[in-house]
Design a protein around this motif. Structure first.
Motif, PDB file in Angstrom:
ATOM      1  N   ASP A   1      37.075  49.904  42.445  1.00 36.50           N
ATOM      2  CA  ASP A   1      35.822  50.301  43.087  1.00 36.50           C
ATOM      3  C   ASP A   1      35.231  51.570  42.485  1.00 36.50           C
ATOM      4  O   ASP A   1      34.010  51.759  42.499  1.00 36.50           O
ATOM      5  CB  ASP A   1      36.038  50.490  44.590  1.00 36.50           C
ATOM      6  CG  ASP A   1      36.229  49.165  45.315  1.00 36.50           C
ATOM      7  OD1 ASP A   1      35.807  48.131  44.770  1.00 36.50           O
ATOM      8  OD2 ASP A   1      36.814  49.168  46.413  1.00 36.50           O
ATOM      9  N   LEU A   2      36.090  52.442  41.963  1.00 38.37           N
ATOM     10  CA  LEU A   2      35.601  53.676  41.354  1.00 38.37           C
ATOM     11  C   LEU A   2      35.198  53.478  39.896  1.00 38.37           C
ATOM     12  O   LEU A   2      34.713  54.410  39.254  1.00 38.37           O
ATOM     13  CB  LEU A   2      36.662  54.775  41.462  1.00 38.37           C
ATOM     14  CG  LEU A   2      36.929  55.275  42.890  1.00 38.37           C
ATOM     15  CD1 LEU A   2      38.125  56.221  42.909  1.00 38.37           C
ATOM     16  CD2 LEU A   2      35.699  55.969  43.464  1.00 38.37           C
ATOM     17  N   GLY A   3      35.418  52.275  39.377  1.00 41.11           N
ATOM     18  CA  GLY A   3      34.981  51.953  38.017  1.00 41.11           C
ATOM     19  C   GLY A   3      35.720  52.701  36.934  1.00 41.11           C
ATOM     20  O   GLY A   3      35.155  53.017  35.886  1.00 41.11           O
ATOM     21  N   PHE A   4      37.016  53.006  37.152  1.00 43.66           N
ATOM     22  CA  PHE A   4      37.766  53.793  36.179  1.00 43.66           C
ATOM     23  C   PHE A   4      38.152  53.020  34.926  1.00 43.66           C
ATOM     24  O   PHE A   4      38.426  53.589  33.893  1.00 43.66           O
ATOM     25  CB  PHE A   4      39.043  54.356  36.824  1.00 43.66           C
ATOM     26  CG  PHE A   4      38.780  55.527  37.724  1.00 43.66           C
ATOM     27  CD1 PHE A   4      37.754  56.403  37.452  1.00 43.66           C
ATOM     28  CD2 PHE A   4      39.553  55.737  38.849  1.00 43.66           C
ATOM     29  CE1 PHE A   4      37.511  57.486  38.272  1.00 43.66           C
ATOM     30  CE2 PHE A   4      39.325  56.819  39.676  1.00 43.66           C
ATOM     31  CZ  PHE A   4      38.293  57.686  39.391  1.00 43.66           C
ATOM     32  N   GLY A   5      38.246  51.706  35.013  1.00 41.33           N
ATOM     33  CA  GLY A   5      38.699  50.982  33.825  1.00 41.33           C
ATOM     34  C   GLY A   5      38.832  49.504  34.084  1.00 41.33           C
ATOM     35  O   GLY A   5      38.122  48.937  34.915  1.00 41.33           O
ATOM     36  N   THR A   6      39.743  48.867  33.372  1.00 38.82           N
ATOM     37  CA  THR A   6      39.922  47.428  33.466  1.00 38.82           C
ATOM     38  C   THR A   6      41.370  47.101  33.803  1.00 38.82           C
ATOM     39  O   THR A   6      42.262  47.937  33.672  1.00 38.82           O
ATOM     40  CB  THR A   6      39.569  46.750  32.136  1.00 38.82           C
ATOM     41  OG1 THR A   6      40.443  47.257  31.110  1.00 38.82           O
ATOM     42  CG2 THR A   6      38.128  47.040  31.751  1.00 38.82           C
ATOM     43  N   ILE A   7      41.593  45.864  34.242  1.00 44.64           N
ATOM     44  CA  ILE A   7      42.944  45.364  34.493  1.00 44.64           C
ATOM     45  C   ILE A   7      43.073  44.078  33.690  1.00 44.64           C
ATOM     46  O   ILE A   7      42.849  42.972  34.200  1.00 44.64           O
ATOM     47  CB  ILE A   7      43.175  45.112  35.996  1.00 44.64           C
ATOM     48  CG1 ILE A   7      42.892  46.393  36.792  1.00 44.64           C
ATOM     49  CG2 ILE A   7      44.606  44.646  36.250  1.00 44.64           C
ATOM     50  CD1 ILE A   7      43.032  46.239  38.287  1.00 44.64           C
ATOM     51  N   PRO A   8      43.414  44.192  32.393  1.00 40.89           N
ATOM     52  CA  PRO A   8      43.338  43.029  31.504  1.00 40.89           C
ATOM     53  C   PRO A   8      44.537  42.100  31.532  1.00 40.89           C
ATOM     54  O   PRO A   8      44.470  41.011  30.974  1.00 40.89           O
ATOM     55  CB  PRO A   8      43.205  43.682  30.122  1.00 40.89           C
ATOM     56  CG  PRO A   8      43.938  44.977  30.262  1.00 40.89           C
ATOM     57  CD  PRO A   8      43.705  45.442  31.672  1.00 40.89           C
ATOM     58  N   SER A   9      45.646  42.515  32.165  1.00 40.34           N
ATOM     59  CA  SER A   9      46.833  41.660  32.126  1.00 40.34           C
ATOM     60  C   SER A   9      46.664  40.448  33.032  1.00 40.34           C
ATOM     61  O   SER A   9      46.020  40.502  34.084  1.00 40.34           O
ATOM     62  CB  SER A   9      48.072  42.455  32.557  1.00 40.34           C
ATOM     63  OG  SER A   9      47.853  43.080  33.800  1.00 40.34           O
ATOM     64  N   SER A  10      47.272  39.337  32.642  1.00 39.36           N
ATOM     65  CA  SER A  10      47.066  38.066  33.332  1.00 39.36           C
ATOM     66  C   SER A  10      47.888  37.955  34.613  1.00 39.36           C
ATOM     67  O   SER A  10      49.038  38.411  34.679  1.00 39.36           O
ATOM     68  CB  SER A  10      47.440  36.899  32.414  1.00 39.36           C
ATOM     69  OG  SER A  10      46.575  36.842  31.298  1.00 39.36           O
ATOM     70  N   ILE A  11      47.291  37.342  35.610  1.00 39.10           N
ATOM     71  CA  ILE A  11      48.002  36.930  36.814  1.00 39.10           C
ATOM     72  C   ILE A  11      48.650  35.583  36.504  1.00 39.10           C
ATOM     73  O   ILE A  11      48.011  34.687  35.942  1.00 39.10           O
ATOM     74  CB  ILE A  11      47.033  36.768  37.999  1.00 39.10           C
ATOM     75  CG1 ILE A  11      46.213  38.043  38.210  1.00 39.10           C
ATOM     76  CG2 ILE A  11      47.799  36.377  39.257  1.00 39.10           C
ATOM     77  CD1 ILE A  11      47.007  39.254  38.580  1.00 39.10           C
ATOM     78  N   ILE A  12      49.930  35.428  36.850  1.00 39.36           N
ATOM     79  CA  ILE A  12      50.637  34.175  36.572  1.00 39.36           C
ATOM     80  C   ILE A  12      50.784  33.384  37.866  1.00 39.36           C
ATOM     81  O   ILE A  12      51.325  33.886  38.858  1.00 39.36           O
ATOM     82  CB  ILE A  12      52.016  34.445  35.943  1.00 39.36           C
ATOM     83  CG1 ILE A  12      51.852  35.256  34.649  1.00 39.36           C
ATOM     84  CG2 ILE A  12      52.757  33.133  35.671  1.00 39.36           C
ATOM     85  CD1 ILE A  12      53.156  35.646  33.981  1.00 39.36           C
ATOM     86  N   LEU A  13      50.303  32.161  37.860  1.00 44.33           N
ATOM     87  CA  LEU A  13      50.272  31.323  39.046  1.00 44.33           C
ATOM     88  C   LEU A  13      50.989  29.995  38.817  1.00 44.33           C
ATOM     89  O   LEU A  13      51.088  29.529  37.678  1.00 44.33           O
ATOM     90  CB  LEU A  13      48.825  31.012  39.445  1.00 44.33           C
ATOM     91  CG  LEU A  13      47.846  32.187  39.605  1.00 44.33           C
ATOM     92  CD1 LEU A  13      46.450  31.663  39.887  1.00 44.33           C
ATOM     93  CD2 LEU A  13      48.305  33.113  40.716  1.00 44.33           C
ATOM     94  N   SER A  14      51.435  29.407  39.898  1.00 45.11           N
ATOM     95  CA  SER A  14      51.964  28.041  39.867  1.00 45.11           C
ATOM     96  C   SER A  14      51.101  27.189  40.801  1.00 45.11           C
ATOM     97  O   SER A  14      50.997  27.468  41.999  1.00 45.11           O
ATOM     98  CB  SER A  14      53.422  28.010  40.332  1.00 45.11           C
ATOM     99  OG  SER A  14      53.884  26.675  40.425  1.00 45.11           O
ATOM    100  N   ALA A  15      50.456  26.157  40.239  1.00 45.93           N
ATOM    101  CA  ALA A  15      49.602  25.284  41.045  1.00 45.93           C
ATOM    102  C   ALA A  15      50.448  24.532  42.063  1.00 45.93           C
ATOM    103  O   ALA A  15      51.506  23.988  41.741  1.00 45.93           O
ATOM    104  CB  ALA A  15      48.852  24.315  40.142  1.00 45.93           C
TER     105      ALA A  15
END
Length: 338
Positions: A79-93
């Motif tokens: 929310d403060l716009g400090f940067g990015t979170i580029p790492s992937s979320i790993i999911l199982s369908a």
């Protein structure tokens, strides 16, 4: 019925629970494993994943098993716009998702619902997305068709083969990243001076960017020194370092005298001596004014070392405060007026 704005194919639309949702994807094959990579809106992701048993509400489940403060930190960061979170979320369908490939294998389609995907890795990030006002496109990796045993093994693999960045290295990099606060900057300068100064009793005994046995890391140094910074009216390295250097040189001499020199780098012992510093410094002031010379510290500490048993330092208790308490007792019994 709850709705979200999401990209259905290439068009941004409002979707409701139970709708079929599509995203462009790529198939990745690594050995025997096949999975899909794509990006999803963070709010959609947060609404169709769960981290606990299938029967639990996603957000309630998150709050029960995860660290809410850590998730809030992620939300604030977004929310403060400090940067990015580029790492992937790993999911199982999950079966609820009824995930299918369409569009010639370049698009996945699934049913949008609270139990569409089990989170294998990234629970705090997803919970943070749910708490944030800001919406981002988030990299996602989706495995399909895994049974519970395979999901468990994947979770173990991800959480044992990925190693977090050491805290020591993060502290070492904060200056380069321009993320230091004033106190962190002062602690870094003090550490670096002790590490580089030819007159330092810690020369050759410090490790700036990693935790190494037999050396003092930035994490240990900061934990020891931070509590006593408030004792100095002038918060500058030029004032604090000479006083602490004289103190540690006198500590080093005392340890050599009782045959416990090697304990200087023990984290518990190191922190205990800094816990003791305000008492010792006050006695130096009472005797010699503000002259924080090595000899003045030695005069105060020598009687304590005469009474301190080396085994206390060579096999210290787990708590540095407990060891400091023993030192204070020896300091008091060794103190004579006049």
């Amino acid at each position: 019925m709850a709705t979200k704005n999401a990209k259905h194919g290439d068009v941004e639309t409002e979707i409701a629970l139970g709708d079929r949702v599509r995203y462009s994807t790529s198939l990745v094959i690594q050995g025997d494993q096949r999975f899909y990579t794509l990006t999803m809106p963070s709010d959609v992701l947060a609404s169709c994943c769960f981290a606990t048993s299938r029967e639990e509400d996603p957000l309630t489940g998150f709050q029960r098993v995860l660290d809410e403060k850590r998730a809030q930190d992620i939300a604030d960061y977004m929310d403060l716009g400090f940067g990015t979170i580029p790492s992937s979320i790993i999911l199982s369908a999950q079966p609820d998702a009824d995930l299918k490939l369409v569009g010639g294998g370049k698009t996945i389609e699934f049913t949008y619902g609270p139990h569409s995907f089990l989170i294998i890795d990234g629970q705090h990030r997803v919970f943070g997305f749910a708490k944030a006002r800001t919406k981002l496109r988030v990299p996602v990796v989706i495995f399909n068709g895994l049974n519970k045993q395979q999901e468990s093994r994947l979770f173990i693999d991800v959480n044992t083969k990925q190693r977090p960045v050491p805290s020591e290295l993060l502290l070492d990099l904060k200056k380069l990243a321009d993320l230091e606060g004033d106190e962190e900057g002062l602690l870094r300068e003090l550490f670096d001076t002790f590490n580089d100064d030819e007159d330092s009793p810690l020369l050759g005994l410090m490790s700036p960017a990693a935790k190494i046995k037999g050396k003092i890391s930035r994490v240990t140094f900061n934990a020891a020194v931070r509590p006593i910074l408030g004792a100095f009216a002038n918060q500058s390295t030029s004032v604090i370092y000479p006083a602490l250097n004289s103190y540690l040189k006198s500590v080093h001499k005392g340890l050599v005298t009782i045959g416990a020199r090697e304990t200087m780098v023990n984290a518990t012992v190191f922190r205990a001596f800094f816990e003791l510093f305000p008492d010792v410094a006050q006695r130096v002031v009472d005797r010699s004014g503000m002259a924080f010379a090595e000899k003045n510290f030695v005069d105060v500490l020598d009687p304590m070392f005469d009474k301190l048993k080396p085994i206390k330092l060579k096999a210290p208790p787990k708590s540095h405060k407990e060891l400091a308490s023993d030192m204070q007792k020896a300091l008091k019994t060794g103190f004579l007026i006049g």
